[in-house]
Design a protein around this motif. Structure first.
Motif, PDB file in Angstrom:
ATOM      1  N   PRO A  54      41.893  32.878  47.925  1.00  0.00           N
ATOM      2  CA  PRO A  54      41.348  33.630  46.700  1.00  0.00           C
ATOM      3  C   PRO A  54      40.608  34.892  47.062  1.00  0.00           C
ATOM      4  CG  PRO A  54      40.848  31.001  46.771  1.00  0.00           C
ATOM      5  CD  PRO A  54      41.565  31.472  48.004  1.00  0.00           C
ATOM      6  N   VAL A  55      40.778  35.747  46.148  1.00  0.00           N
ATOM      7  CA  VAL A  55      40.270  36.951  46.118  1.00  0.00           C
ATOM      8  C   VAL A  55      38.657  36.793  46.393  1.00  0.00           C
ATOM      9  CG1 VAL A  55      39.500  39.100  44.770  1.00  0.00           C
ATOM     10  CG2 VAL A  55      41.808  38.336  45.191  1.00  0.00           C
ATOM     11  N   ILE A  56      38.035  36.038  45.640  1.00  0.00           N
ATOM     12  CA  ILE A  56      36.600  35.802  45.674  1.00  0.00           C
ATOM     13  C   ILE A  56      36.205  35.249  46.925  1.00  0.00           C
ATOM     14  CG2 ILE A  56      34.622  34.450  44.696  1.00  0.00           C
ATOM     15  CD1 ILE A  56      35.584  36.597  42.966  1.00  0.00           C
ATOM     16  N   THR A  57      36.927  34.397  47.607  1.00  0.00           N
ATOM     17  CA  THR A  57      36.667  33.772  48.907  1.00  0.00           C
ATOM     18  C   THR A  57      36.795  35.185  49.909  1.00  0.00           C
ATOM     19  OG1 THR A  57      37.609  31.627  48.343  1.00  0.00           O
ATOM     20  CG2 THR A  57      37.458  32.406  50.585  1.00  0.00           C
ATOM     21  N   MET A  58      37.839  35.707  49.915  1.00  0.00           N
ATOM     22  CA  MET A  58      38.036  36.901  50.862  1.00  0.00           C
ATOM     23  C   MET A  58      36.743  38.011  50.586  1.00  0.00           C
ATOM     24  SD  MET A  58      38.745  40.702  50.804  1.00  0.00           S
ATOM     25  CE  MET A  58      39.641  40.649  49.223  1.00  0.00           C
ATOM     26  N   GLU A  71      31.939  37.710  42.074  1.00  0.00           N
ATOM     27  CA  GLU A  71      32.331  37.695  40.808  1.00  0.00           C
ATOM     28  C   GLU A  71      31.851  38.893  39.839  1.00  0.00           C
ATOM     29  OE1 GLU A  71      31.069  33.852  39.781  1.00  0.00           O
ATOM     30  OE2 GLU A  71      32.806  32.800  40.652  1.00  0.00           O
ATOM     31  N   ALA A  72      30.715  39.136  40.100  1.00  0.00           N
ATOM     32  CA  ALA A  72      29.952  40.663  39.189  1.00  0.00           C
ATOM     33  C   ALA A  72      31.025  41.763  39.792  1.00  0.00           C
ATOM     34  CB  ALA A  72      28.633  40.775  39.551  1.00  0.00           C
ATOM     35  N   GLY A  73      31.330  41.870  41.134  1.00  0.00           N
ATOM     36  CA  GLY A  73      31.830  42.938  41.231  1.00  0.00           C
ATOM     37  C   GLY A  73      33.343  43.037  40.489  1.00  0.00           C
ATOM     38  N   GLU A  74      34.177  41.912  40.519  1.00  0.00           N
ATOM     39  CA  GLU A  74      35.409  41.659  39.956  1.00  0.00           C
ATOM     40  C   GLU A  74      35.228  41.960  38.459  1.00  0.00           C
ATOM     41  OE1 GLU A  74      38.927  40.230  40.956  1.00  0.00           O
ATOM     42  OE2 GLU A  74      37.850  41.947  42.284  1.00  0.00           O
ATOM     43  N   ASP A  75      34.098  41.781  37.915  1.00  0.00           N
ATOM     44  CA  ASP A  75      33.949  41.750  36.334  1.00  0.00           C
ATOM     45  C   ASP A  75      33.758  43.420  36.182  1.00  0.00           C
ATOM     46  OD1 ASP A  75      33.805  39.292  35.770  1.00  0.00           O
ATOM     47  OD2 ASP A  75      31.534  39.001  35.846  1.00  0.00           O
ATOM     48  N   SER A  76      33.145  44.073  37.138  1.00  0.00           N
ATOM     49  CA  SER A  76      33.006  45.419  37.017  1.00  0.00           C
ATOM     50  C   SER A  76      34.460  46.151  37.113  1.00  0.00           C
ATOM     51  CB  SER A  76      32.053  45.940  38.151  1.00  0.00           C
ATOM     52  OG  SER A  76      31.912  47.548  37.894  1.00  0.00           O
ATOM     53  N   LEU A  77      35.157  45.751  38.095  1.00  0.00           N
ATOM     54  CA  LEU A  77      36.442  46.403  38.478  1.00  0.00           C
ATOM     55  C   LEU A  77      37.319  45.917  36.948  1.00  0.00           C
ATOM     56  CD1 LEU A  77      37.302  45.319  42.102  1.00  0.00           C
ATOM     57  CD2 LEU A  77      37.680  47.544  40.908  1.00  0.00           C
ATOM     58  N   GLY A  78      37.189  44.800  36.392  1.00  0.00           N
ATOM     59  CA  GLY A  78      37.935  44.479  35.185  1.00  0.00           C
ATOM     60  C   GLY A  78      37.491  45.275  34.294  1.00  0.00           C
ATOM     61  N   GLY A  92      40.644  33.985  39.742  1.00  0.00           N
ATOM     62  CA  GLY A  92      41.929  33.115  40.133  1.00  0.00           C
ATOM     63  C   GLY A  92      43.078  34.051  40.751  1.00  0.00           C
ATOM     64  N   ARG A  93      42.734  35.309  41.079  1.00  0.00           N
ATOM     65  CA  ARG A  93      43.697  35.879  41.716  1.00  0.00           C
ATOM     66  C   ARG A  93      43.671  35.684  43.574  1.00  0.00           C
ATOM     67  NH1 ARG A  93      43.712  40.778  42.750  1.00  0.00           N
ATOM     68  NH2 ARG A  93      41.081  41.243  42.152  1.00  0.00           N
ATOM     69  N   ASP A  94      44.785  35.775  44.120  1.00  0.00           N
ATOM     70  CA  ASP A  94      45.090  35.499  45.395  1.00  0.00           C
ATOM     71  C   ASP A  94      44.833  36.949  46.213  1.00  0.00           C
ATOM     72  OD1 ASP A  94      45.078  32.890  45.304  1.00  0.00           O
ATOM     73  OD2 ASP A  94      47.366  32.728  45.262  1.00  0.00           O
ATOM     74  N   HIS A  95      44.676  36.836  47.455  1.00  0.00           N
ATOM     75  CA  HIS A  95      44.806  37.828  48.518  1.00  0.00           C
ATOM     76  C   HIS A  95      45.702  37.693  49.682  1.00  0.00           C
ATOM     77  CE1 HIS A  95      43.755  41.415  50.569  1.00  0.00           C
ATOM     78  NE2 HIS A  95      43.387  40.739  51.642  1.00  0.00           N
ATOM     79  N   ASN A 125      50.346  41.237  40.377  1.00  0.00           N
ATOM     80  CA  ASN A 125      49.353  40.804  41.011  1.00  0.00           C
ATOM     81  C   ASN A 125      47.624  40.865  40.537  1.00  0.00           C
ATOM     82  OD1 ASN A 125      47.702  40.460  43.767  1.00  0.00           O
ATOM     83  ND2 ASN A 125      46.891  42.410  43.850  1.00  0.00           N
ATOM     84  N   PHE A 126      47.478  41.701  39.506  1.00  0.00           N
ATOM     85  CA  PHE A 126      46.187  41.853  38.863  1.00  0.00           C
ATOM     86  C   PHE A 126      45.971  41.280  37.401  1.00  0.00           C
ATOM     87  CE2 PHE A 126      46.158  45.406  42.032  1.00  0.00           C
ATOM     88  CZ  PHE A 126      45.003  45.034  42.683  1.00  0.00           C
ATOM     89  N   ALA A 127      47.252  41.029  36.973  1.00  0.00           N
ATOM     90  CA  ALA A 127      47.173  40.537  35.681  1.00  0.00           C
ATOM     91  C   ALA A 127      47.693  39.153  35.435  1.00  0.00           C
ATOM     92  CB  ALA A 127      47.701  41.692  34.430  1.00  0.00           C
ATOM     93  N   GLU A 128      48.672  38.677  36.042  1.00  0.00           N
ATOM     94  CA  GLU A 128      49.419  37.459  35.706  1.00  0.00           C
ATOM     95  C   GLU A 128      48.937  36.413  36.817  1.00  0.00           C
ATOM     96  OE1 GLU A 128      53.693  38.516  36.201  1.00  0.00           O
ATOM     97  OE2 GLU A 128      53.281  40.150  34.662  1.00  0.00           O
ATOM     98  N   GLU A 129      49.276  35.205  36.229  1.00  0.00           N
ATOM     99  CA  GLU A 129      48.467  34.050  36.773  1.00  0.00           C
ATOM    100  C   GLU A 129      49.378  33.721  38.024  1.00  0.00           C
ATOM    101  OE1 GLU A 129      47.473  29.507  35.463  1.00  0.00           O
ATOM    102  OE2 GLU A 129      48.111  30.856  34.023  1.00  0.00           O
ATOM    103  N   ARG A 130      50.609  33.647  38.181  1.00  0.00           N
ATOM    104  CA  ARG A 130      51.311  33.116  39.361  1.00  0.00           C
ATOM    105  C   ARG A 130      51.273  34.123  40.549  1.00  0.00           C
ATOM    106  NH1 ARG A 130      57.928  32.273  39.660  1.00  0.00           N
ATOM    107  NH2 ARG A 130      57.881  31.799  41.879  1.00  0.00           N
ATOM    108  N   SER A 131      50.720  33.818  41.574  1.00  0.00           N
ATOM    109  CA  SER A 131      50.719  34.622  42.737  1.00  0.00           C
ATOM    110  C   SER A 131      51.885  35.326  43.269  1.00  0.00           C
ATOM    111  CB  SER A 131      50.156  33.883  43.831  1.00  0.00           C
ATOM    112  OG  SER A 131      49.647  34.587  45.067  1.00  0.00           O
TER     113      SER A 131
END
Length: 236
Positions: A54-58, A71-78, A92-95, A125-131
């Motif tokens: 998961p991106v958050i784990t990475m 998570e706050a960083g991802e929110d800002s990127l979003g 929920g995104r993967d890396h 990669n950035f918008a859809e659920e399936r990796s």
């Protein structure tokens, strides 16, 4: 005029920077005379195909930050992606490895469908659920949606050496041009623009590259990039 863009599908600033560049290009008076070529740059070269997390784990592992900070960083990127009209899943995104995606992009370039495939890969990669990682059939489906033959796309993925040298050549060339992170834009081999700059900076660079002949001049500044050590993570 040719614009070469070194980028990686896993790079959020490449996703945002591409939209900003395209906004500038749309307003450029000579846009119909500009050829855009996308070049390969892996943020994590050598990563195993099945090494997906998961991106958050990475982010927590790479930056030593807390999960809340990631998570706050991802929110800002979003939010920044949304400002450019781009969908962005902040959870929920993967890396993982993007090597196969770059190989497919070189195949797509030969078939005249590179831009279409790149857009679909970014969105997936950035918008859809399936990796998009470690899932050849997912990539074949995206290649098909881009107008490529699914059997040919599957054959490329089945041969680990297909277009591998083209990917590595792009990466060697990026190093030779002084690119240490992406996105990295090279305009007619006159100007290099590093990072997800505002559209106004890209507009200025297009004007300058169109009207001048000079050695490569780097326009750097403080714009965000992704490099071998990771991506700049915005703080709230």
């Amino acid at each position: 005029m040719r614009v070469e863009i070194w980028s990686d599908i896993a790079c959020p600033w490449c996703y945002v920077g591409k939209a900003r560049f395209e906004k500038a290009l749309e307003a450029f008076p000579h846009r119909d005379e500009v050829e855009v070529v996308h070049r390969s740059f892996e943020l994590d070269p050598g990563r195993a195909k099945d090494d997906v997390q998961p991106v958050i784990t990475m982010l927590t592992a790479k930056y030593g930050m807390s999960e809340a900070q990631a998570e706050a960083g991802e929110d800002s990127l979003g939010a920044q992606a949304a400002a450019e009209g781009l969908p962005y899943r902040t959870r929920g995104r993967d890396h993982g490895s993007t090597f196969d995606m770059h190989r497919l992009l070189h195949f797509a370039r030969e078939r005249g469908r590179q831009a279409e495939l790149l857009d679909l890969l970014y969105r997936a990669n950035f918008a859809e659920e399936r990796s998009v990682y470690n899932d050849d059939e997912r990539l074949v489906g995206l290649a098909t949606a881009a107008g490529l033959d699914p059997h040919d796309a599957r054959a490329v993925l089945a041969d680990p050496e297909a277009y591998a040298e083209q990917v590595r050549a792009d990466e060697r060339e990026a190093a030779g041009l002084g690119a240490t992170g992406v996105p990295f834009f090279v305009l007619d081999r006159k100007y290099g623009v590093s990072g997800a700059q505002p559209a106004e900076v890209f507009a200025q660079a297009l004007d300058q590259a169109w009207g001048e002949r000079a050695p490569l001049t780097l326009i750097d500044g403080d714009a965000e990039t992704c490099g071998p050590d990771g991506c700049a993570v915005p703080q709230p």
